[in-house]
Structure formats: C-alpha cells, structure tokens
Design an enzyme around this catalytic site. Structure first.
Site, PDB file in Angstrom:
ATOM      1  N   ARG A   1      27.821  97.490  -1.415  1.00  0.00           N
ATOM      2  CA  ARG A   1      29.137  97.750  -0.788  1.00  0.00           C
ATOM      3  C   ARG A   1      30.136  96.612  -1.032  1.00  0.00           C
ATOM      4  NH1 ARG A   1      26.297 101.623  -0.332  1.00  0.00           N
ATOM      5  NH2 ARG A   1      25.913 102.856   1.556  1.00  0.00           N
TER       6      ARG A   1
ATOM      7  N   SER B   1      30.572 105.472   7.866  1.00  0.00           N
ATOM      8  CA  SER B   1      29.818 104.376   8.512  1.00  0.00           C
ATOM      9  C   SER B   1      30.781 103.244   8.849  1.00  0.00           C
ATOM     10  CB  SER B   1      28.755 103.827   7.564  1.00  0.00           C
ATOM     11  OG  SER B   1      27.935 104.867   7.126  1.00  0.00           O
TER      12      SER B   1
ATOM     13  N   GLU C   1      32.652  97.868   7.858  1.00  0.00           N
ATOM     14  CA  GLU C   1      32.829  98.362   6.485  1.00  0.00           C
ATOM     15  C   GLU C   1      34.274  98.769   6.165  1.00  0.00           C
ATOM     16  OE1 GLU C   1      29.726 100.876   4.533  1.00  0.00           O
ATOM     17  OE2 GLU C   1      31.413 102.209   4.169  1.00  0.00           O
TER      18      GLU C   1
END
Ligand code: FAD
Ligand code: NAP
Length: 334
Positions: A164, A236, A330
């Site tokens: 990520r 998320s 995130e």
C-alpha cells in the site's frame, strides 16, 4: 481548459463529504494539464489531484485548484505470444479496465476486480486485494510534475512499490499528476485463489478461469463491503499492521485467537480483527460508524472530514491502549 470556481465535491468522493473546491478543472491530455499548472502558478494556487475520490478524506473547503485527469484511452504498445504491454490513461475506471483486460484474455488483474477509483490512482497506494498487488503488473508510470509542468516516466522499480505504498506517497507525495500507466499482462492464465473465500469457492466449483475468478471476487466483495453509493465509505480505513515476531508472540500470549500472516519482516495482523475484538462493529462516533459486517470500514452518515478524522483517532487510541499497536490510516487527507 474549463476552470470552474466554487465546485461542490460531494458527488466526487465516496465518503460523501460536503466539500467545496475554490477551483476545479478536468483535463483529458497533457497539454491541458500543463495549461492548468500554468494557471495555478499565475494565480498562486496549490494543486490537488483527485481521481475517483474513493481513498481521500476531504476538508470542508479545498483552498486549491483540484485537478482531475479524464483521459480514457487504452492502447496496445506491443505484444508477443506470452505478454501484452498496454498503455491505459489515468481517467479510465479501474474495474472497467480489469474487465476489459480479461475480455481480451490478458491476465493478472482478476483479483483486483471491483476496486473503486481510476487507473491513475492505482500506483499511488499500489492497490492490492486477495493476495495480488498491482505493482506486479505495472511496467511504468507516466505523468507531469506539478511544480515544473515537465513530463516524467518512472519504471516500476523507480516507483518504489511496497505494501500500500509507493514513491507517490513518499518523495513525490502531491507532486505529480499521473496521466498513463503501462501494464504488462500475461496471455497465459495463472489464477491465485490463495485467500480463504476464493479457495473455498475453488474447492467447491473447481479451478476458475481468470474471468470466473474476477466474477467470484465481485460477488464476495458485494456480499461483504458496503456500496459507497448507499453507505458512504472509503474501503479499509486502516492498513493492516506488521509487527515484529517478538511483539506478535507477546500479543498472541494475551489474545490466543489473533489471526496472523507471516511476512518477510514480521507478522501481519488484520486491523479489522483488532477493532472487532474491541466490540466496535456498528458503533457510532458522532456521525461516523464502524461498518457492521467489516470493522475496517468506516461509514460516514453526513459528517465532515473532521468528524471522520476524529472517529478514526478514537479507534486508533483504543487499539493502541489495548494491543499496543499503532494503526496507520489508509485514505489520504486531502
Ligand atoms: P482518489 O481517492 O481520488 O485519490 C487517492 C490518492 O491518489 C490521493 O492522494 C490523490 O491525490 C492521488 N491520485 C489520484 N489520482 C491521481 C493521479 N492521476 N495522479 C496523481 N495522484 C493521484 N484499495 C485497495 O488497495 N484495495 C482494495 O481492495 C480496495 N477496496 C476498496 C473498496 C471500497 C468500497 C472503497 C470505497 C475503496 C477501496 N479501496 C481499495 C481504496 C481505493 O478504491 C483505491 O485506493 C483506489 O485506487 C483509489 O482510487 P481513486 O481514483 O478513487 O483515488
Ligand atoms: P479478509 O478476507 O476478511 O481478511 C482480513 C485481512 O487478513 C485482510 O486484510 C488480508 O490482508 C489478511 N489476509 C486474509 N487472508 C490472507 C492470506 N491468505 N494471506 C495474507 N493475508 C491474508 O479481508 P477483506 O476485508 O474481506 O478484504 C479482502 C481483500 O480485499 C484483502 O486483500 C483486502 O486488502 C482487500 N480490500 C481492501 C480494501 C481497501 O480499501 N484497501 C477494502 C476492501 C478490501 P491484506 O489486506 O493485506 O490482503
């Protein structure tokens, strides 16, 4: 180039935050992108790049020129019997591109089906799902530097991809407009059903074709994840933490059922499990709640970016107090 003023962004972000941009422009080619950069310079405006708005938390007021790339071309650059190299413009919808690639029998992106957003954002956080990361299929990334207006090309290696993460969240954070991504896809199917829901389906129905696998992914995701058009969310909200082996052993001695996935450097612990164990599924923090089916997803019920940030901070604090683990957000603060 059509620069709009006082543009509402609520329809352009999946958390449905009411936000207004001082200036907004959609460009479909590099010349217009460079004109917009000149316009911003002449008017002393900061530039913020927006894709499909599915991984951002917007403030009430964006004091900047919001730049969105809408070019949507898809062109084959070269191919042989095994591989195809395809240049995809940043404005193409990600899921449409995945399905298009599979319909052409170009394989690799099947596990990444049904991720919202645009192709241009995929390299930014190296999107991943069900054991696959987009970095493994990116050959290079093209774009324009927001400061100079110069064009650039970065190889996958130069993008510094990791879990990520990429150079676009590090050294080049907020410094580029990505305009095209080159993908190297295989003509030979090699499906990955390592994640439990897909493995279970494969054991019942047999090994899927890549297109079948993409359709399985779509159905699993539809079952588990809230549709942002109905329940505003950004997927998320926290990354899964990776803790050292020693920290994991200490955690496991206190919480024996903690799920874990060994990594190169330590152990990945599902953030959703940590939050769920605190009994937070379905809990409200002001106008923001934790999704009832998936504790990693925050739902916005008409709150501001600040309300979302505050809810996330409360959850982070509880996780830290209970497990000693620092969760990392995130979605990007815009
Ligand atoms: P935006 O949210 O608009 O932008 C995200 C960041 O990228 C911002 O910092 C923005 O400035 C930057 N950016 C966007 N476009 C460009 C560009 N052209 N040039 C330079 N910078 C740019 N993510 C996953 O990794 N895996 C998943 O499985 C997944 N599932 C999701 C499920 C749901 C229901 C939702 C709502 C989100 C999910 N996400 C997932 C998160 C998100 O969809 C991805 O990160 C997606 O790539 C974001 O794309 P976007 O176009 O919406 O980007
Ligand atoms: P899940 O299957 O409930 O699993 C929970 C977590 O455990 C996942 O986040 C996943 O990590 C990890 N995991 C599960 N099986 C694993 C395995 N075999 N090996 C390594 N790690 C494993 O997850 P979910 O919430 O339904 O999501 C399914 C997939 O879609 C995940 O890959 C997830 O990342 C992705 N997704 C991402 C977003 C987002 O916004 N980023 C939103 C929805 C779904 P990883 O996340 O590292 O894969």
């Amino acid at each position: 180039m059509n620069v709009q003023q006082n543009t509402p962004l609520k329809q352009l972000n999946t958390l449905a935050v009411e936000s207004v941009a001082d200036y907004f422009v959609e460009v479909t080619n590099i010349d217009d992108a460079q004109d917009s950069i000149r316009f911003a310079k002449q008017n002393s405006l900061e530039i913020k790049v927006l894709g499909g708005g599915s991984n951002v938390v917007l403030p009430d007021h964006v004091k900047a020129l919001v730049l969105q790339y809408g070019g949507d071309g898809v062109n084959v650059l070269s191919e042989n019997e095994e591989y195809v190299l395809v240049r995809v413009e940043a404005g193409v919808n990600w899921h449409d591109w995945v399905m298009m690639s599979l319909n052409h029998q170009w394989y690799g992106l099947e596990n990444l089906a049904y991720i919202p957003g645009h192709v241009g954002a995929a390299p930014v956080q190296n999107i991943g799902a069900y054991g696959v990361e987009v970095k493994d299929f990116i050959q290079s990334v093209h774009g324009v530097y927001l400061e100079s207006g110069e064009v650039f090309q970065l190889s996958a290696e130069e993008c510094n991809f990791s879990y990520r993460e990429s150079i676009f969240k590090q050294r080049l954070n907020n410094q580029v407009l990505i305009t095209q991504v080159d993908f190297k896809l295989s003509k030979l199917a090699n499906v990955n059903v390592s994640y439990a829901p897909l493995d279970v389906m494969a054991s019942k129905r047999g090994q899927p074709t890549p297109l079948e696998l993409a359709n399985w992914v779509v159905s699993v995701r539809k079952e588990k994840l809230p549709d942002p058009a109905i329940l505003a969310n950004a997927g998320s909200f926290f990354k899964n933490p990776v803790v050292s082996n020693a920290d994991f052993e200490a955690l496991q001695s206190r919480f024996s059922s903690v799920p874990s996935y060994p990594q190169m450097q330590g152990v990945k612990v599902p953030a959703g499990w940590l939050i769920d164990q605190l009994g937070l599924k379905g809990c409200y923090f002001g106008p923001v709640s934790v999704h009832e089916k998936q504790a990693l997803v925050l739902i916005n019920h008409g709150g501001t970016g600040n309300d979302i940030f505050n809810a996330a901070e409360i959850i982070k604090k509880q996780v830290k107090q209970t497990y000693g683990i620092e969760l990392e957000q995130e979605p990007r603060m815009f």
